[in-house]
Design a protein around this motif. Sequence first.
Motif, mmCIF file in Angstrom:
data_model
loop_
_atom_site.group_PDB
_atom_site.id
_atom_site.type_symbol
_atom_site.label_atom_id
_atom_site.label_comp_id
_atom_site.label_asym_id
_atom_site.label_seq_id
_atom_site.Cartn_x
_atom_site.Cartn_y
_atom_site.Cartn_z
ATOM 1 N N PRO A 58 -76.382 -5.709 6.559
ATOM 2 C CA PRO A 58 -75.330 -6.608 6.256
ATOM 3 C C PRO A 58 -74.289 -6.646 7.447
ATOM 4 C CG PRO A 58 -75.786 -5.140 4.371
ATOM 5 C CD PRO A 58 -76.474 -4.756 5.272
ATOM 6 N N ALA A 59 -74.452 -5.814 8.492
ATOM 7 C CA ALA A 59 -73.320 -5.813 9.502
ATOM 8 C C ALA A 59 -73.855 -6.852 10.271
ATOM 9 C CB ALA A 59 -73.429 -4.552 10.189
ATOM 10 N N GLU A 60 -75.259 -7.131 10.482
ATOM 11 C CA GLU A 60 -76.020 -8.336 11.275
ATOM 12 C C GLU A 60 -75.554 -9.492 10.753
ATOM 13 O OE1 GLU A 60 -80.119 -9.559 11.894
ATOM 14 O OE2 GLU A 60 -79.784 -7.759 13.191
ATOM 15 N N LEU A 84 -78.339 -12.090 -0.663
ATOM 16 C CA LEU A 84 -78.631 -10.562 -0.724
ATOM 17 C C LEU A 84 -79.033 -10.091 -2.220
ATOM 18 C CD1 LEU A 84 -75.365 -9.258 1.033
ATOM 19 C CD2 LEU A 84 -77.737 -8.964 2.043
ATOM 20 N N ALA A 85 -78.479 -10.831 -3.245
ATOM 21 C CA ALA A 85 -78.943 -10.779 -4.531
ATOM 22 C C ALA A 85 -80.441 -11.163 -4.636
ATOM 23 C CB ALA A 85 -77.984 -11.282 -5.525
ATOM 24 N N MET A 86 -80.724 -12.503 -3.845
ATOM 25 C CA MET A 86 -82.046 -12.754 -3.996
ATOM 26 C C MET A 86 -83.034 -11.794 -3.495
ATOM 27 S SD MET A 86 -82.209 -15.922 -5.514
ATOM 28 C CE MET A 86 -83.696 -16.370 -4.711
ATOM 29 N N LEU A 87 -82.637 -11.165 -2.332
ATOM 30 C CA LEU A 87 -83.441 -10.098 -1.709
ATOM 31 C C LEU A 87 -83.732 -8.953 -2.812
ATOM 32 C CD1 LEU A 87 -82.227 -9.784 1.887
ATOM 33 C CD2 LEU A 87 -84.212 -11.217 0.987
ATOM 34 N N ASP A 88 -82.650 -8.623 -3.369
ATOM 35 C CA ASP A 88 -82.536 -7.516 -4.244
ATOM 36 C C ASP A 88 -83.507 -7.700 -5.432
ATOM 37 O OD1 ASP A 88 -80.900 -5.743 -2.819
ATOM 38 O OD2 ASP A 88 -79.246 -6.403 -4.153
ATOM 39 N N GLY A 89 -83.894 -9.186 -5.882
ATOM 40 C CA GLY A 89 -84.459 -9.428 -6.866
ATOM 41 C C GLY A 89 -85.874 -9.712 -6.547
ATOM 42 N N VAL A 98 -76.901 -5.951 -1.777
ATOM 43 C CA VAL A 98 -75.602 -6.235 -2.342
ATOM 44 C C VAL A 98 -74.749 -5.055 -2.200
ATOM 45 C CG1 VAL A 98 -74.206 -6.877 -3.983
ATOM 46 C CG2 VAL A 98 -76.260 -8.063 -3.737
ATOM 47 N N HIS A 99 -75.323 -3.988 -2.715
ATOM 48 C CA HIS A 99 -74.424 -2.761 -2.715
ATOM 49 C C HIS A 99 -74.095 -1.951 -1.467
ATOM 50 C CE1 HIS A 99 -73.957 -2.472 -7.112
ATOM 51 N NE2 HIS A 99 -75.121 -2.478 -7.289
ATOM 52 N N ARG A 100 -75.066 -2.398 -0.488
ATOM 53 C CA ARG A 100 -74.660 -1.762 1.037
ATOM 54 C C ARG A 100 -73.841 -2.517 1.478
ATOM 55 N NH1 ARG A 100 -79.989 -3.040 3.613
ATOM 56 N NH2 ARG A 100 -79.163 -1.928 5.556
#
Length: 329
Positions: A58-60, A84-89, A98-100
């Motif tokens: 996420p920092a990047e 990010l949610a797509m990656l989580d899915g 997302v949580h990170r």
Amino acid sequence: MTSSWRALRRRLLTPKTAETSLEKRGFHKKSPAAQERLETVGKTFLTGYAHAVEARTPAEAEEHIEQLPDWLRGFAYEGAGMGLAMLDGLPFGRSDHVHRFLATPTGRKYQYLAYVGIGWAMARLPRFRWPAASSLDPVLAPLVLDGYGFHQAYFHTARYVDGQYQDPAFPWPGGPHGGYANHAIDQGIGRAAWFVRGTDPDLVADLVDAFPARRRADLWSGVGLAATYAAGGGDPVEAERELRTLLARAGQYRGNLAQGSAFAAHARVRADIIPAHSALATWVLCGRTPQEAAALTDQCRPDHQPAGAEPAYELWRQRLADALVPTEV
């Protein structure tokens, strides 16, 4: 993961920029300035999305997004929330993107926008890959449904706006307040109405008026949020005239319109970026500065889920709307 694979992931997962053009979407073109603003917002959303799905951390992604003009960063972080949610899915890799992000200082500033982005992702993921509502802030979880509603109205306008479709048994989040889902989805549809009708206040009001009365309070709330956060382009004198037209057309729903505006002001103040258009809209629709509207929003927020039929999020909105009913136009 190699940089070449991340670049391929970005190309495969990121929608085409052309999908956000008013021409492609069939949305109203009020003026060149309004069209440019709305299309810039759409492109910026996809920019944030693309950075999120390509970044190692996420920092990047944040490093890239922070280079954007300040008033646009919120839209980019909303897109990043979706990415990010797509990656989580996805069925492989880690599932805590997302949580990170939300655990970072920037993630906390843009929490509302990230939650909305989760809803965008849910509109494109199979239901068995949707996040568990229990993993989210219980007060803010309906913002996810707001994002879902916006996505559906934006990309499936004929069904959700013209056809006024509602799923009578929407499955998320379920539980004792599962019946509230369509209210939150309508708030997202109201936000999308600002885009669908090209920021024209009369056309937006006509759109809302065409819906059943039971849905209009939620729709007007979404309109107020979009009119304040995204605004409509053009010079300040014309912008104020249009905002006052919007306020007049809201009629009995002025408190709902103001509540949405205050939510937008709160998000702007939270990020410490308050564009002139957001300050003007907050003043016209709420009768307050963004800082004053944000402080009132904080005061009205429940600190827990009280017993009863209404979710805390709705109690928050009702308290705020009651406190903001304008006495003058």
